[in-house]
Write a protein that holds these residues in place. Sequence first.
Motif, PDB file in Angstrom:
ATOM      1  N   LEU A  87       0.817  -1.210   0.000  1.00 30.67           N
ATOM      2  CA  LEU A  87       0.000   0.000   0.000  1.00 30.67           C
ATOM      3  C   LEU A  87       0.853   1.263   0.000  1.00 30.67           C
ATOM      4  O   LEU A  87       0.549   2.244  -0.681  1.00 30.67           O
ATOM      5  N   GLU A 150       0.615   2.170   6.723  1.00 31.69           N
ATOM      6  CA  GLU A 150       0.584   2.707   5.358  1.00 31.69           C
ATOM      7  C   GLU A 150       0.797   4.211   5.370  1.00 31.69           C
ATOM      8  O   GLU A 150       1.585   4.753   4.585  1.00 31.69           O
ATOM      9  N   ARG A 323      -7.664   3.007  -5.583  1.00 30.04           N
ATOM     10  CA  ARG A 323      -7.363   2.402  -4.276  1.00 30.04           C
ATOM     11  C   ARG A 323      -8.133   1.096  -4.105  1.00 30.04           C
ATOM     12  O   ARG A 323      -7.590   0.106  -3.611  1.00 30.04           O
ATOM     13  N   VAL A 327      -6.340  -2.458  -3.542  1.00 28.30           N
ATOM     14  CA  VAL A 327      -6.597  -3.231  -2.314  1.00 28.30           C
ATOM     15  C   VAL A 327      -7.141  -4.604  -2.674  1.00 28.30           C
ATOM     16  O   VAL A 327      -6.725  -5.626  -2.106  1.00 28.30           O
TER      17      VAL A 327
END
Length: 540
Positions: A87, A150, A323, A327
């Motif tokens: 990340l 992160e 994102r 993920v």
Amino acid sequence: METISVILLLLLAVVLSGALARMLPIVLPLPLVQIGFGALIASFANFRVELDPQVFFLLFLPPLLFLDGWRIPKDGLFRDKGTILELAFGLVVFTVIGVGFFIHWIIPSMPLAVAFALAAVLSPTDPIAVSAIAARVPIPKRLMHVLEGESLLNDASGLVCMRFAVAAALTGTFSFTSALGTFLWVASGGIAIGIAVTWGASLANRWVARRFGDEAGSQVLVSLLIPFAAYLLAEELHCSGILAAVAAGMTMSYVERLGQSLVAARMRGGAVWDMVQFAANGIIFVLLGEQIPQIVAAAAESHGAIWMIVYVLAITLALAILRFLWVWTSLRFTLFRAARKGKAVMLPSWRLIAAASLAGVRGAITLAGVLTLPLALTDGSPFPARDLAIFLAAGVIVMSLVAASVGLPRLLKGLELPPEPSHQEEEDQARIAAAEAAIKAIERTQHELGLGRSDADLYVDASVRIMELYRQRIDGHLQTGEEAELTRRIDEIERQLRLAGLRAERDEIFQYARTRRLSDEVARKLVRELDLLEARFATG
């Protein structure tokens, strides 16, 4: 004098915005309230805070990054290091490239290098803002640890990427090979400098303390100076001051474990750093709100107000989509590797993946970074699209805060989550070991103090009473099942009774002080002792 007045006004705004956030009938994240409060100030006060970008960077980023590195849970960081690194570095590069090209596509007037710089500064996330948003629905601890790790690392990677993009905008050239070599130097040099500064300051402080004594105030002041020293030294050697501040903070957590600082320094230092974090984060968001009217006016001159809103919504949506894709892909890859190793895997709910994606809130680091964009190019001409970039960053911060404040509680409410691992056993073992060490120390000290004295029996009686308390603790932690549960209930009842007694003691001391039956100096001393005891039992 005017600068001092502005600083005092900003600090007052931070305090009042915190009180307002608690008084509001609806729960709003504190950063949003601070932004609104800043905008309210701008509507009444006829001034605009002008800060040199480099000065702004130096004032706010080193202490915030240092504190993040210092306080982040290291066990969670190393346990989920694979996910965090994916990340913090992979997603940052993915965001810079994807969102950078997207921004340049929808806003052709913004040079590609500036678009990359904006995308880089939008890549860091802010776990403090997420914590404020999710106060109504607790975020799973492991997810929060991943978000904290992160944020710690992508602050550094995102801002370093921004540095290269700004350099490309200033010079008009970019070489991947040169950038890679420079990145390795600035990254490794920054990390080494951060570690060296913290260890060096700790060793020097310890040497002075052994020979000339020490005081808590100086230790706290040293801890405040370390992030600035690491940052400035790294920048002077053309390394990453950002990574130096992060590395200095992480090193400080290991130095702290040596247990060689004064107890008073640890207590005062914790309070001082809490205040620094609260004030620095608050001032950044109040400044954002205070500058929003001018930022909007400057950016709307070349782009219509409607288009400005469209740009902000489009960039926020692009960040969320990238994102989510990262993920989801990263999680699939992690589960695939675990399955190949023969480990049992459980596919998490899509709601948890969506929550992890929505939790990528932009905050103080993004704003601090975008405000450091240069005012002019090397030839003296204005930096292209600077006001527009600042507006877009500010808009994305606000939109991400609003989206997370609305979406996170709904995604997490009633979500079935795997049970968090219990640390009760290791806590009990640590308490038993500590109690056994205390008994040995008491026995040794009792022999040393009572040796050859006529009243040695008094030392024996006192040590027996104290050691009995430690033996009761050991017996309680060794129990299992219903006996252990009963012991914990008794401990909880005892804790509540002790707290009630301590509060009654303090009220009586205040009463004596008010009626002048006790001097202020003695009253402060007694209240301080009771405060320390209450802090011990309140968190016990």
